[in-house]
Design a protein around this motif. Structure first.
Motif, PDB file in Angstrom:
ATOM      1  N   PHE A 125       0.828  -1.184   0.000  1.00  0.00           N
ATOM      2  CA  PHE A 125       0.000   0.000   0.000  1.00  0.00           C
ATOM      3  C   PHE A 125       0.868   1.241   0.000  1.00  0.00           C
ATOM      4  N   SER A 126       0.434   2.258  -0.717  1.00  0.00           N
ATOM      5  CA  SER A 126       1.196   3.497  -0.813  1.00  0.00           C
ATOM      6  C   SER A 126       0.842   4.410   0.344  1.00  0.00           C
ATOM      7  N   SER A 127       1.872   5.082   0.865  1.00  0.00           N
ATOM      8  CA  SER A 127       1.663   6.057   1.934  1.00  0.00           C
ATOM      9  C   SER A 127       1.507   7.468   1.389  1.00  0.00           C
ATOM     10  N   THR A 128       1.417   7.603   0.065  1.00  0.00           N
ATOM     11  CA  THR A 128       1.302   8.912  -0.541  1.00  0.00           C
ATOM     12  C   THR A 128      -0.094   9.464  -0.321  1.00  0.00           C
ATOM     13  N   SER A 129      -0.152  10.702   0.147  1.00  0.00           N
ATOM     14  CA  SER A 129      -1.441  11.320   0.416  1.00  0.00           C
ATOM     15  C   SER A 129      -1.958  12.005  -0.844  1.00  0.00           C
ATOM     16  N   GLN A 130      -3.221  12.369  -0.785  1.00  0.00           N
ATOM     17  CA  GLN A 130      -3.828  13.047  -1.921  1.00  0.00           C
ATOM     18  C   GLN A 130      -3.195  14.408  -2.150  1.00  0.00           C
ATOM     19  N   GLU A 131      -2.802  15.073  -1.060  1.00  0.00           N
ATOM     20  CA  GLU A 131      -2.176  16.382  -1.187  1.00  0.00           C
ATOM     21  C   GLU A 131      -0.852  16.298  -1.946  1.00  0.00           C
ATOM     22  N   THR A 132      -0.129  15.175  -1.808  1.00  0.00           N
ATOM     23  CA  THR A 132       1.135  15.007  -2.521  1.00  0.00           C
ATOM     24  C   THR A 132       0.907  14.975  -4.028  1.00  0.00           C
ATOM     25  N   PHE A 133      -0.113  14.248  -4.471  1.00  0.00           N
ATOM     26  CA  PHE A 133      -0.430  14.218  -5.900  1.00  0.00           C
ATOM     27  C   PHE A 133      -0.891  15.591  -6.386  1.00  0.00           C
ATOM     28  N   MET A 134      -1.603  16.321  -5.542  1.00  0.00           N
ATOM     29  CA  MET A 134      -2.021  17.664  -5.916  1.00  0.00           C
ATOM     30  C   MET A 134      -0.809  18.573  -6.108  1.00  0.00           C
ATOM     31  N   VAL A 135       0.183  18.460  -5.221  1.00  0.00           N
ATOM     32  CA  VAL A 135       1.410  19.250  -5.350  1.00  0.00           C
ATOM     33  C   VAL A 135       2.153  18.865  -6.626  1.00  0.00           C
ATOM     34  N   LEU A 136       2.217  17.569  -6.934  1.00  0.00           N
ATOM     35  CA  LEU A 136       2.914  17.096  -8.125  1.00  0.00           C
ATOM     36  C   LEU A 136       2.275  17.669  -9.392  1.00  0.00           C
ATOM     37  N   GLU A 137       0.961  17.639  -9.473  1.00  0.00           N
ATOM     38  CA  GLU A 137       0.277  18.195 -10.636  1.00  0.00           C
ATOM     39  C   GLU A 137       0.420  19.712 -10.688  1.00  0.00           C
ATOM     40  N   ARG A 140       3.554  20.910 -12.383  1.00  0.00           N
ATOM     41  CA  ARG A 140       3.586  20.718 -13.830  1.00  0.00           C
ATOM     42  C   ARG A 140       2.581  21.595 -14.563  1.00  0.00           C
ATOM     43  N   SER A 141       1.786  22.350 -13.863  1.00  0.00           N
ATOM     44  CA  SER A 141       0.646  23.036 -14.447  1.00  0.00           C
ATOM     45  C   SER A 141       0.991  24.470 -14.824  1.00  0.00           C
ATOM     46  N   ALA A 142       0.049  25.091 -15.532  1.00  0.00           N
ATOM     47  CA  ALA A 142       0.200  26.506 -15.865  1.00  0.00           C
ATOM     48  C   ALA A 142      -0.011  27.400 -14.655  1.00  0.00           C
ATOM     49  N   ALA A 143      -0.669  26.863 -13.623  1.00  0.00           N
ATOM     50  CA  ALA A 143      -0.919  27.674 -12.428  1.00  0.00           C
ATOM     51  C   ALA A 143       0.374  28.065 -11.734  1.00  0.00           C
ATOM     52  N   VAL A 144       1.338  27.132 -11.670  1.00  0.00           N
ATOM     53  CA  VAL A 144       2.600  27.453 -11.006  1.00  0.00           C
ATOM     54  C   VAL A 144       3.394  28.471 -11.828  1.00  0.00           C
ATOM     55  N   VAL A 145       3.269  28.413 -13.156  1.00  0.00           N
ATOM     56  CA  VAL A 145       3.931  29.413 -14.004  1.00  0.00           C
ATOM     57  C   VAL A 145       3.349  30.791 -13.733  1.00  0.00           C
ATOM     58  N   HIS A 146       2.036  30.853 -13.593  1.00  0.00           N
ATOM     59  CA  HIS A 146       1.386  32.125 -13.286  1.00  0.00           C
ATOM     60  C   HIS A 146       1.757  32.612 -11.888  1.00  0.00           C
ATOM     61  N   ASP A 147       1.767  31.694 -10.911  1.00  0.00           N
ATOM     62  CA  ASP A 147       2.065  32.089  -9.533  1.00  0.00           C
ATOM     63  C   ASP A 147       3.511  32.532  -9.353  1.00  0.00           C
ATOM     64  N   ILE A 148       4.426  31.954 -10.112  1.00  0.00           N
ATOM     65  CA  ILE A 148       5.839  32.306  -9.939  1.00  0.00           C
ATOM     66  C   ILE A 148       6.187  33.646 -10.592  1.00  0.00           C
ATOM     67  N   ASP A 184      10.180  21.264 -19.436  1.00  0.00           N
ATOM     68  CA  ASP A 184      11.478  20.748 -19.844  1.00  0.00           C
ATOM     69  C   ASP A 184      12.569  21.136 -18.846  1.00  0.00           C
ATOM     70  N   LYS A 185      12.376  22.238 -18.131  1.00  0.00           N
ATOM     71  CA  LYS A 185      13.392  22.717 -17.200  1.00  0.00           C
ATOM     72  C   LYS A 185      13.083  22.366 -15.749  1.00  0.00           C
ATOM     73  N   VAL A 186      11.839  22.145 -15.413  1.00  0.00           N
ATOM     74  CA  VAL A 186      11.436  21.783 -14.047  1.00  0.00           C
ATOM     75  C   VAL A 186      10.855  20.381 -14.095  1.00  0.00           C
ATOM     76  N   ILE A 187      11.542  19.442 -13.436  1.00  0.00           N
ATOM     77  CA  ILE A 187      11.181  18.021 -13.551  1.00  0.00           C
ATOM     78  C   ILE A 187      10.887  17.477 -12.159  1.00  0.00           C
ATOM     79  N   PRO A 188       9.604  17.334 -11.793  1.00  0.00           N
ATOM     80  CA  PRO A 188       9.262  16.703 -10.508  1.00  0.00           C
ATOM     81  C   PRO A 188       9.080  15.202 -10.669  1.00  0.00           C
ATOM     82  N   GLU A 189       9.605  14.450  -9.719  1.00  0.00           N
ATOM     83  CA  GLU A 189       9.473  12.994  -9.713  1.00  0.00           C
ATOM     84  C   GLU A 189       8.971  12.560  -8.336  1.00  0.00           C
TER      85      GLU A 189
END
Length: 428
Positions: A125-137, A140-148, A184-189
């Motif tokens: 079973f994975s210990s990853t929370s839903q908030e972690t997947f939200m942070v990951l997305e 990668r989204s346009a929202a973080v480009v706008h916020d930064i 291409d420049k910001v790679i979250p894993e």
């Protein structure tokens, strides 16, 4: 010479050996060989084996030449161009790496024991929370480009003129192209088992990559705090509504009690009933005392004496007072103005008031707890590897990139060559 020609003809019939009369001299043989050498082009006729072999060698040479030319054009030239670009033109890229995890501070998660966590890992079973997947997305989204900061923040970092043309970001790009360059420049894993996010940021200077990493860490903390705050504010709003509803009901109950007291002109029917009971008890004791005195006087004197009549009048007065008080206390069956009927309504209101006060106290206590939870940071980011300034460039990787381009071009060239050869064979 005719004999020699017949001997050299591969398709002619075999003749018997010449007799002694047909022997020729050595001088004649040399003349015949000279004439044969003059006629040597006939050895390379189109149907002869040497001609076929020579034609095959010429074809193989031409085919090898074409292969070498196409190999040089399709493989060597791109590889050399890549080497030249990487060695003399490509801008150095610096990579900053950081790792963090999204931790929840709820009691239910803090109470998980080590044995339960180990069992979850063994079972897969994975210990990853839903908030972690939200942070990951989000990363990668346009929202973080706008916020930064959008293009105003990214162009001074990725679109400078000192960066090579092929690697830098073009200016005044639409948001879709900016997001594509960002990915291409910001790679979250994500390590799904541990819930750790590894984030790699590439820029054309070590300071810029560190700056972007720190900005992303701040934005990530803001995101998870906003998620937590929004969730807890929704809970707080529901609790506030319960408190308001409970307070309104409590106020209505108190108004009913006040209206009852004003209507019945009685602050507390219970106290009224106690006072009436005390008065009845006192009057009953005095009546018993008068009855005892009257009985004694009757035995000692005649029944028409003035003292006896006075005692009887007193006894009648006490009886009337006791009767009135009892009627006021209990009255007849179904009477509405008695203390007992008022007492029933009063006790009902008192019980309802106590219930509403208790309910209001519970909802108010829940509101205070919810308010305290809102003031706490229930979800937060824990940095595991903090961003730091890179000391040397990581990209472009000269050896890896060159070998990759060579292998890719060689594979494409091989496929193309095999395809052309198969088409030619099929056409023959």
């Amino acid at each position: 010479m005719a004999v020699l020609k017949r001997l050299m003809n591969s398709g002619g019939p075999r003749k018997p050996a010449p007799s002694s009369g047909d022997l020729i001299t050595q001088q004649q043989l040399q003349q015949e060989m000279t004439e044969l050498m003059k006629d040597k082009p006939s050895l390379f006729a189109p149907t002869s084996a040497p001609a076929v072999m020579l034609e095959n060698l010429q074809g193989l040479y031409q085919h090898s030449t074409r292969l070498m030319v196409t190999f040089a054009a399709c493989v060597l030239v791109p590889t050399l161009l890549t080497v030249g670009y990487l060695a003399f033109y490509a801008s150095d890229q610096y990579e900053t790496e950081m790792s963090f995890t999204v931790q929840q501070g709820t009691k239910s998660q803090r109470s998980v024991t080590g044995v339960m966590a180990l069992a979850a890992q063994i079972s897969g079973f994975s210990s990853t929370s839903q908030e972690t997947f939200m942070v990951l997305e989000y990363l990668r989204s346009a929202a973080v480009v706008h916020d930064i900061g959008g293009a105003a923040f990214l162009e001074p970092i990725f679109a400078r003129n000192d960066i090579d043309y092929l690697a830098r970001m073009d200016q005044k790009l639409p948001i879709e192209d900016i997001v594509e360059f960002w990915r291409d420049k910001v790679i979250p894993e994500l390590d799904a088992r541990s819930g750790i996010i590894n984030l790699k940021i590439r820029a054309f200077s070590a300071e810029d990559s560190e700056l972007v990493a720190k900005k992303l860490l701040t934005l990530t903390e803001k995101l998870v705090n906003g998620i937590s705050l929004r969730s807890r504010n929704d809970t707080l709003q529901r609790v506030e509504q319960d408190v308001k509803r409970s307070a309104n009901i409590l106020a209505e109950t108190r108004l009913k009690l006040l209206s009852f007291r004003n209507t019945e002109q009685s602050i507390d029917p219970v106290q009224d009933a106690e006072q009436i009971s005390i008065m009845i008890t006192d009057l009953t004791l005095k009546r018993i005392e008068i009855e005892t005195e009257l009985e004694t006087m009757t035995k000692q004197s005649s029944g028409n004496s003035p003292a006896i009549r006075v005692k009887k009048d007193q006894l009648d007065a006490f009886n009337q007072q006791i009767t009135k008080l009892e009627a006021r206390l209990t009255g007849s069956v179904g009477a509405k103005d008695t203390v007992s009927s008022k007492l029933i309504e009063y006790e009902t209101l008192q019980t309802e008031l106590a219930y509403r006060e208790k309910l209001y106290s519970i909802t108010l206590s829940g509101y205070e707890q919810a308010r305290e939870e809102v003031e706490k940071q229930q979800i937060f980011v824990i940095p595991i590897v903090s961003p730091s300034v890179a000391e040397s460039s990581t990209y472009p990787n000269f050896t890896e990139t060159t070998v990759s381009i060579f292998m890719l071009c060689a594979a494409l060239w091989s496929v193309l060559a095999l395809t052309i050869a198969a088409v030619r064979d099929h056409s023959l």
